[in-house]
Write a protein that holds these residues in place. Structure first.
Motif, mmCIF file in Angstrom:
data_model
loop_
_atom_site.group_PDB
_atom_site.id
_atom_site.type_symbol
_atom_site.label_atom_id
_atom_site.label_comp_id
_atom_site.label_asym_id
_atom_site.label_seq_id
_atom_site.Cartn_x
_atom_site.Cartn_y
_atom_site.Cartn_z
ATOM 1 N N CYS A 114 -15.090 19.533 -4.220
ATOM 2 C CA CYS A 114 -15.418 20.588 -2.999
ATOM 3 C C CYS A 114 -16.577 21.326 -3.449
ATOM 4 O O CYS A 114 -16.633 21.882 -4.934
ATOM 5 C CB CYS A 114 -14.318 21.291 -2.652
ATOM 6 N N GLU A 115 -17.362 21.504 -2.875
ATOM 7 C CA GLU A 115 -18.429 22.531 -3.115
ATOM 8 C C GLU A 115 -18.163 24.042 -3.010
ATOM 9 O O GLU A 115 -18.447 24.870 -3.559
ATOM 10 C CB GLU A 115 -19.733 22.323 -2.082
ATOM 11 N N HIS A 116 -17.173 24.174 -2.120
ATOM 12 C CA HIS A 116 -16.586 25.603 -1.756
ATOM 13 C C HIS A 116 -15.142 25.588 -1.838
ATOM 14 O O HIS A 116 -14.475 24.535 -1.681
ATOM 15 C CB HIS A 116 -17.127 26.076 -0.456
ATOM 16 N N LEU A 117 -14.653 26.705 -2.557
ATOM 17 C CA LEU A 117 -13.120 26.997 -2.429
ATOM 18 C C LEU A 117 -12.686 27.451 -1.344
ATOM 19 O O LEU A 117 -12.972 28.794 -0.960
ATOM 20 C CB LEU A 117 -12.602 27.771 -3.719
ATOM 21 N N CYS A 118 -11.824 27.020 -0.488
ATOM 22 C CA CYS A 118 -11.034 27.639 0.696
ATOM 23 C C CYS A 118 -9.815 28.223 0.412
ATOM 24 O O CYS A 118 -9.092 27.453 -0.480
ATOM 25 C CB CYS A 118 -10.923 26.561 1.832
ATOM 26 N N PHE A 119 -9.671 29.557 0.575
ATOM 27 C CA PHE A 119 -8.450 30.142 -0.292
ATOM 28 C C PHE A 119 -7.188 29.839 0.154
ATOM 29 O O PHE A 119 -6.406 29.864 -0.434
ATOM 30 C CB PHE A 119 -8.614 31.792 -0.031
ATOM 31 N N TYR A 120 -6.871 29.189 1.554
ATOM 32 C CA TYR A 120 -5.726 29.003 1.858
ATOM 33 C C TYR A 120 -5.380 27.292 1.244
ATOM 34 O O TYR A 120 -4.268 27.081 1.557
ATOM 35 C CB TYR A 120 -5.805 28.602 3.584
ATOM 36 N N CYS A 121 -6.372 26.734 0.742
ATOM 37 C CA CYS A 121 -6.032 25.235 0.496
ATOM 38 C C CYS A 121 -5.083 25.083 -0.511
ATOM 39 O O CYS A 121 -5.085 25.760 -1.799
ATOM 40 C CB CYS A 121 -7.383 24.620 -0.300
ATOM 41 N N HIS A 238 -12.951 32.512 2.916
ATOM 42 C CA HIS A 238 -14.146 31.683 2.368
ATOM 43 C C HIS A 238 -14.199 30.431 2.744
ATOM 44 O O HIS A 238 -14.623 29.355 2.073
ATOM 45 C CB HIS A 238 -13.633 31.611 0.914
ATOM 46 N N ARG A 239 -14.444 30.216 4.191
ATOM 47 C CA ARG A 239 -14.522 29.029 4.908
ATOM 48 C C ARG A 239 -15.877 29.544 5.988
ATOM 49 O O ARG A 239 -15.349 29.379 7.217
ATOM 50 C CB ARG A 239 -13.373 28.381 5.525
ATOM 51 N N GLU A 240 -16.611 29.764 5.705
ATOM 52 C CA GLU A 240 -17.804 30.114 6.616
ATOM 53 C C GLU A 240 -18.431 28.971 7.414
ATOM 54 O O GLU A 240 -19.199 28.374 6.547
ATOM 55 C CB GLU A 240 -18.609 31.116 6.232
ATOM 56 N N GLN A 241 -18.359 28.518 8.379
ATOM 57 C CA GLN A 241 -18.957 27.309 8.898
ATOM 58 C C GLN A 241 -19.018 27.701 10.648
ATOM 59 O O GLN A 241 -18.274 28.101 11.273
ATOM 60 C CB GLN A 241 -17.410 26.378 8.893
ATOM 61 N N PRO A 306 -5.340 29.709 -5.478
ATOM 62 C CA PRO A 306 -6.374 29.970 -4.703
ATOM 63 C C PRO A 306 -5.861 31.133 -3.419
ATOM 64 O O PRO A 306 -6.497 31.892 -2.912
ATOM 65 C CB PRO A 306 -7.028 28.929 -3.778
ATOM 66 N N GLN A 307 -4.633 31.084 -3.358
ATOM 67 C CA GLN A 307 -3.984 31.768 -2.247
ATOM 68 C C GLN A 307 -3.653 33.151 -2.582
ATOM 69 O O GLN A 307 -3.485 34.116 -1.903
ATOM 70 C CB GLN A 307 -2.910 31.179 -1.700
ATOM 71 N N GLN A 308 -3.756 33.426 -3.830
ATOM 72 C CA GLN A 308 -3.783 34.862 -4.357
ATOM 73 C C GLN A 308 -4.890 35.678 -3.955
ATOM 74 O O GLN A 308 -4.675 36.931 -3.998
ATOM 75 C CB GLN A 308 -3.818 34.573 -5.936
ATOM 76 N N ARG A 309 -6.242 35.074 -3.488
ATOM 77 C CA ARG A 309 -7.170 35.872 -2.880
ATOM 78 C C ARG A 309 -7.034 36.179 -1.527
ATOM 79 O O ARG A 309 -7.845 37.045 -1.199
ATOM 80 C CB ARG A 309 -8.478 34.889 -3.238
ATOM 81 N N ILE A 310 -5.997 36.009 -0.921
ATOM 82 C CA ILE A 310 -5.556 36.274 0.245
ATOM 83 C C ILE A 310 -4.747 37.506 0.251
ATOM 84 O O ILE A 310 -3.449 37.371 -0.268
ATOM 85 C CB ILE A 310 -4.968 35.132 1.106
ATOM 86 N N ARG A 311 -4.995 38.457 1.001
ATOM 87 C CA ARG A 311 -4.008 39.835 0.884
ATOM 88 C C ARG A 311 -2.882 39.630 1.965
ATOM 89 O O ARG A 311 -3.366 39.414 3.182
ATOM 90 C CB ARG A 311 -4.778 41.102 1.145
ATOM 91 N N GLU A 312 -1.758 39.739 1.679
ATOM 92 C CA GLU A 312 -0.761 39.550 2.469
ATOM 93 C C GLU A 312 -0.689 40.669 3.461
ATOM 94 O O GLU A 312 -0.152 40.398 4.597
ATOM 95 C CB GLU A 312 0.696 39.666 1.697
ATOM 96 N N ALA A 313 -1.026 41.786 3.257
ATOM 97 C CA ALA A 313 -1.370 42.761 4.446
ATOM 98 C C ALA A 313 -2.393 42.475 5.370
ATOM 99 O O ALA A 313 -2.232 42.996 6.433
ATOM 100 C CB ALA A 313 -1.918 44.236 3.847
ATOM 101 N N ASP A 314 -3.264 41.321 5.048
ATOM 102 C CA ASP A 314 -4.228 40.972 6.230
ATOM 103 C C ASP A 314 -3.456 39.937 7.176
ATOM 104 O O ASP A 314 -4.331 39.678 7.850
ATOM 105 C CB ASP A 314 -5.324 40.457 5.588
ATOM 106 N N LEU A 315 -2.393 39.441 6.688
ATOM 107 C CA LEU A 315 -1.806 38.475 7.544
ATOM 108 C C LEU A 315 -1.273 38.663 8.657
ATOM 109 O O LEU A 315 -0.590 39.828 8.542
ATOM 110 C CB LEU A 315 -0.678 37.333 6.510
ATOM 111 N N PRO A 316 -1.111 38.178 9.900
ATOM 112 C CA PRO A 316 -0.193 38.675 10.966
ATOM 113 C C PRO A 316 1.131 38.225 10.807
ATOM 114 O O PRO A 316 1.475 37.574 9.855
ATOM 115 C CB PRO A 316 -0.851 37.278 12.081
ATOM 116 N N SER A 317 1.863 39.111 11.336
ATOM 117 C CA SER A 317 3.243 39.211 11.235
ATOM 118 C C SER A 317 3.881 38.114 11.697
ATOM 119 O O SER A 317 3.256 37.281 12.451
ATOM 120 C CB SER A 317 3.950 40.497 11.941
ATOM 121 N N PRO A 318 5.133 37.703 11.196
ATOM 122 C CA PRO A 318 5.780 36.336 11.712
ATOM 123 C C PRO A 318 6.080 36.565 13.241
ATOM 124 O O PRO A 318 5.912 35.213 13.873
ATOM 125 C CB PRO A 318 7.304 36.755 11.143
#
Length: 510
Positions: A114-121, A238-241, A306-318
């Protein structure tokens, strides 16, 4: 008996049969989609039980009660239960034995770059801008195929072919052409779009002319990663498309004659809201993809770095995630899509939808398929094969995989030969995922068991699910209800004999 559904084109008639029910029921000729170019589906009910396998009801209370971690069942037993005792010699024995059955072949190629790292992957991948790394990788894939061909009859028809990753189109066009030539040399490919040949695409990594090259070879299906069209969400993962880039690829594929296009979306990503995701889905539906996958983002940063770069505070609630899912299901219903299962939707005349209605749908590591009964050979680092009653996974590290191939060995790291009990439970789980129903008598005859006696220990659990509305069950079988179908993984878990064997961190069911 014949009837027409409201909204159907003039002259189009649906044949159906009224079956006497054991209890009072009703027959409903369903409602058409609110818009779209496809004919409406008709749904039947017998004894209050939905006869359509593709109806879906969102029940938030039921989901909250049963939304627990569990396997996705791309295989059974699942990959965490593979072991190193299944080695190269074991795979060779299974390959040789499979030749006698002369089953068709399915080929999977894992292209990890992959050329780019998608943080959720959560995929096995190598992030690099060195496209020249593709050249030695393709050369080793050729050697790995040659090694496999020593033990497998390459004249068996290839009914299914899939390129996954990583980003398969990371390969430069010269390397892609070389790989296609190697495959054609080693295996018997089907002409005239008779096979199911698909590739995962990243629109950001696609050289001009590559889609045409693949189409000329025989590829007829594409899967595009979209995830979300909202710029804020794209930046956070990190998936700008751009939307323009994405749908330009879809347009090109349609112009070249690809017969199916599937788009992937993910709900539960940072900064998503009900309104923002609804706008994304609305724009996607304007392009009428044949299939849509709407995956739940599983935030497991302890397993996937890679998911460590995603802040839990930014995620939608359950609760917000549930509302996003509920809204999406309604949007898809209004657009005329039907539910296939396990996050997958399709237009009603898509091959998956037709196969599900015919009872011939199948599922393997590549997802839902219309080609059952094939031996799956897998090439590349971390790729998983399914030959006869066995699974085998290749070495997951690039250098170790390459060294094994260079030394003339099939690069098997671990695997599993299924027992008779494994095969029985795999069949049950596969039919549940594909049909949302089980015929106890048919299974008993096929596997030589007394179904109620064999599964006496889990019948109370099934009865509890029936009491909660996930399924309906009698002496002859069970049917998962429309409101239970989103929780099909939980129903499958009742038949999983390995769940308590070792601790595994799974994603939540919803």
């Amino acid at each position: 008996m014949a009837a027409t559904c409201p909204g159907m084109p003039a002259g189009l008639r649906i044949q159906f049969r009224i079956v006497a029910s054991r209890q009072s029921g009703r027959l409903i000729i369903g409602t058409p989609p609110a818009h779209g170019r496809r004919p409406a589906l008709c749904y039947g009910y017998e004894g209050g039980v939905a006869m359509s396998k593709q109806e879906l009801v969102f029940d938030a209370d039921l989901i909250r009660r049963y939304d627990q971690p569990g396997p996705r069942y791309t295989s059974y037993p699942t990959a965490p239960h593979f072991h190193s005792g299944f080695d190269e010699a074991a795979l060779i024995r299974e390959m040789a034995a499979s030749n006698a059955g002369a089953r068709p072949l399915s080929l999977y190629f894992h292209l990890p770059f992959c050329e780019h790292l998608c943080f959720y992957c959560a995929c096995t991948k190598i992030v690099t801008r060195h496209h020249e790394w593709g050249t030695p990788y393709v050369a080793r894939l050729d050697r790995e195929m040659a090694l496999a061909r020593r033990h497998i009859d390459g004249g068996r028809p290839v009914t299914q072919l899939h390129f996954g990753g990583g980003t398969p189109t990371f390969l430069r066009q010269t390397d892609m052409a070389a790989l296609l030539d190697h495959i054609r040399h080693h295996f018997h490919l089907l002409p005239d779009d008779q096979g199911e040949y698909g590739i995962e695409l990243d629109p950001r990594a696609l050289e001009p002319g590559t889609l045409a090259l693949l189409r000329d070879f025989g590829f007829n299906r594409i899967s595009l990663g979209v995830q979300d069209l909202d710029p804020a969400v794209q930046k956070a993962v990190h998936r700008e498309q751009s939307e323009e880039l994405t749908f330009a690829v879809l347009d090109e594929a349609r112009g070249l004659g690809y017969r199916s296009a599937s788009l992937d979306l993910i709900y539960g990503l940072p900064f998503q809201t009900e309104d923002s995701f609804a706008r994304t889905l609305e724009r996607v539906l304007q392009w009428r993809p044949d299939r849509l996958s709407i995956f739940n983002y599983a935030h497991l940063p302890n397993r996937f770095q890679p998911q460590q770069r995603i802040r839990e505070a930014d995620l939608p609630s359950p609760d917000a995630k549930l509302r996003i899912l509920a809204n999406s299901i309604e949007q898809l219903r209004e657009a005329g899509y039907v539910y296939i299962g396990m996050d997958h939707f399709a237009l009603p005349d898509d091959e998956l939808a037709l196969a599900q209605r015919d009872g011939t749908l199948y599922r393997n590591f590549q997802g839902y398929s219309t080609h059952a009964g094939a031996d799956l050979l897998a090439f590349g680092m971390s790729a998983i094969a399914m030959v006869g009653p066995s699974y085998s996974q290749n070495l997951k590290e690039l250098d170790a995989w390459g060294a094994a191939v260079d030394s003339g060995h099939l690069p098997v790291e671990r695997g599993l030969r299924l027992s008779d009990e494994d095969l029985l439970r795999r069949h049950i789980i596969t039919r549940l995922i594909c049909d949302f129903a089980l015929d106890f008598d048919r299974i008993a005859a096929q596997f030589g068991i007394d179904f109620p006696q064999h599964f006496a220990a889990i019948l109370p659990r099934l009865q509890q699910m029936a009491g909660d509305g996930l399924l309906r069950m009698d002496a002859g079988g069970l049917t998962v209800t429309p409101q239970g179908r989103l929780l099909i993984r939980h129903v499958c878990m009742a038949f999983d004999a390995y769940l308590d064997a070792k601790p595994v961190q799974y994603s939540r069911v919803i």
